[in-house]
Scaffold this active site. Sequence first.
Site, PDB file in Angstrom:
ATOM      1  CD  GLU A 107      -3.083   1.055   0.300  1.00  0.00           C
ATOM      2  OE1 GLU A 107      -3.670   1.796   0.110  1.00  0.00           O
ATOM      3  OE2 GLU A 107      -3.085  -0.309  -0.162  1.00  0.00           O
ATOM      4  CG  ASP A 108       1.487   2.847   3.577  1.00  0.00           C
ATOM      5  OD1 ASP A 108       0.531   3.040   2.712  1.00  0.00           O
ATOM      6  OD2 ASP A 108       1.295   2.539   4.537  1.00  0.00           O
TER       7      ASP A 108
END
Length: 758
Positions: free
Chosen positions: A97-98
């Site tokens: 996700e990051d």
Amino acid sequence: MSGLEIVDGHAVKAPGDYEDPDRLYDMLIARIRKYHPSTDVSMVEKAYQMAKSAHGDQRRKSGEPYIIHPLWVSIILADLEMDKETITAGLLHDVVEDTKYTEEDIRKEFGDEVALLVDGVTKLGRLSYSSDKLEVQAENLRKMFLAMAKDIRVIIIKLADRLHNMRTLQFMTPAKQKEKAKETMDIYAPIAQRLGISKIKTELDDLALKYSQPEVFFDLVRQINSRKTEREEFVQQIVDEVSTHMKNANIKAEVNGRVKHFFSIYKKMVNQDKTVDQIYDLFAVRIIVDSVKDCYAALGVIHEMYTPIPGRFKDYIAMPKPNMYQSLHTTLMSSVGQPFEIQIRTQEMHKTAEYGIAAHWKYKESNDGKKSVEAQEEEKLSWLRQILEWQRDMSDNREFLNLIKGDLDLFAEDVYCFTPQGDVKNLPNGSTPIDFAYAIHSAVGNKMVGARVNGKLVNIDYKIQNGDRIEILTSQNSKGPSRDWLNIVKSTQAKNKINQWFKKEFKESNIIRGKEMIAAYCKSKGINLADITNPKYMEVVQKKYGFRDWDAVLAAIGHGGLKEGQVVNRLMEEYNKEHKQELTDEVVLERVAEANKNKVHIAKSKSGIVVKGIDDVAVRFSRCCNPVPGDEIVGFVTRGRGLSIHRTDCVNIIHLTEAERARLIDAEWESDVAEKDGGQYLAEIKMYTYDRQGLLMEMSRIFTEAEVDVKSMNVRTSKKGTATIETGFIVHGRDELAKIIEKLRQLDGVIDIERTTG
């Protein structure tokens, strides 16, 4: 390290312990070693290094390095004694996700299983709930949440992630705190409870209460802490007493006491409308023994020591809760008059109560090639079978199965998807955008020309997946649904709505088609259509099928909702009802004259009575004289009831008027009415006898020996000492009747016997 223990359901924050990722990592490994000393932790090590470098300098709201969060999530998972794939996925759950890493990178490094778990957690992270929707949608969101996770471990990682976020919620704005707390209460805590992971559930509940209603929470903490010392002494005293008694009874038991969780106390206060002082089971004493037998033995000992409070005993061992929780609960009165609760369970049950479903993921030995991947999968799914067995007798069965799904798609019955506004819709598994459109409104379905799923155009037969965001494209120029849609859609709702559209749209053409179908049917059956389309008959038929007018009946035939044959047959029935009457009078008299030239032959076949010489006439035997084969008979044409057959010596026939005599018709029995094969006939006789005891018994004996079925008997006695006995019985013909009368005549005291003649 002690600073990291959970005190009273809350993490105590010692900054040093939080700041240093490596210390946390050592702690994680120590926890894993605690329940699995022999395991190879190289996979966890590799994941830690990857996550650390991937998150690099990222910081959390609290200012600490980002890696702290995944580490804590993994520690929570290690506390639940999860397998190393889950712990690895816990460390990597925010990487895709990051950071720059993709799902593919994780698959290469750690294999399919970890990649699947990370992907599952990432997808769940994308679900957004707006707080106003939460109220209405909570149940659906919980279900969707569970349905989207292909593997139950995804949910467990998500719960651990949420738990750590809740522990560090103090760095958020008050508005955000309230929102997250509400979400936790409505979605995450109920899921933890459903999966039976009370360890996580109770802490989530307490933290959610702390941030959603801070004043209530701190007031509660204050009240509970105000008498902490005396309370602890009280619990300790009970623990000591119970331990002693267990020892004396030779039951090996581990006894400990605790104050209940804040949230459960708060819930009791609200539900029962009480203050803290009035809630009597603030404390629970837990007795953990070795076997189920010991559970009940311990219960016996406890009930001898303390007075049980009536109606407060629950046996969850015999009847487990839907989330597999098992224990004996009993509330008792202590010697000082303070009530308290005791829970008794085995080690195994304790594990299930604390870890729920997580207890089924034993940390796997490093795969040394002895076990195939299938075998390992098999092991993981065996817990599912266990649950299914538990569930067989539970009334909550369906709902539970829908929720606890191992490989969820194995059992999934519904898919959950979003409207562009973020509302959740649930549809049957295998549904298409057409189902979705009709679920919103029939007008949307009827005008639909296409669909976008997650922003991409798709075919209308696209199968909706969990979590899809669907947008329906409509056009005012749409011609309406196509008949092929009926084969594509999955939900009954959509099928019905499409069918309704066709009914309405094509009513005119359906009416014409219906007319043609009726005409064709009548032609093929040789029925005159004009005879049966009488408004009177049509009204009866349309009422029977519940239509407003005849056009509606025709339209229903036209679109296939009603069979033309059914309708024509009903019309024929109505027609025949009216035309039957006409046949019986004039027509029959004409036929009588015809038939009188040659006698009518009467026989009673198995299926009824045969009249030769007149067709279409119902024949019945008169009840006044009850003719039987062998009697001289005559037929009388009744008004509207066909032909009735009388004996020639019947009183009613003898007294007929001249006009009525025209209705008589010669009749005789069919010559081959064999005695036994012919039908059964009712004969009635009158016996005049002297009144004496035992006569009826002797008569009964005669009937029984002759195997004759007696249908009626009526006895009248007179003052003169005589009796009249009227008897009705079944015979096959006159010869049999004569034999029976002969035997009855020989009885003592019989004066005379005659047949009734009306």
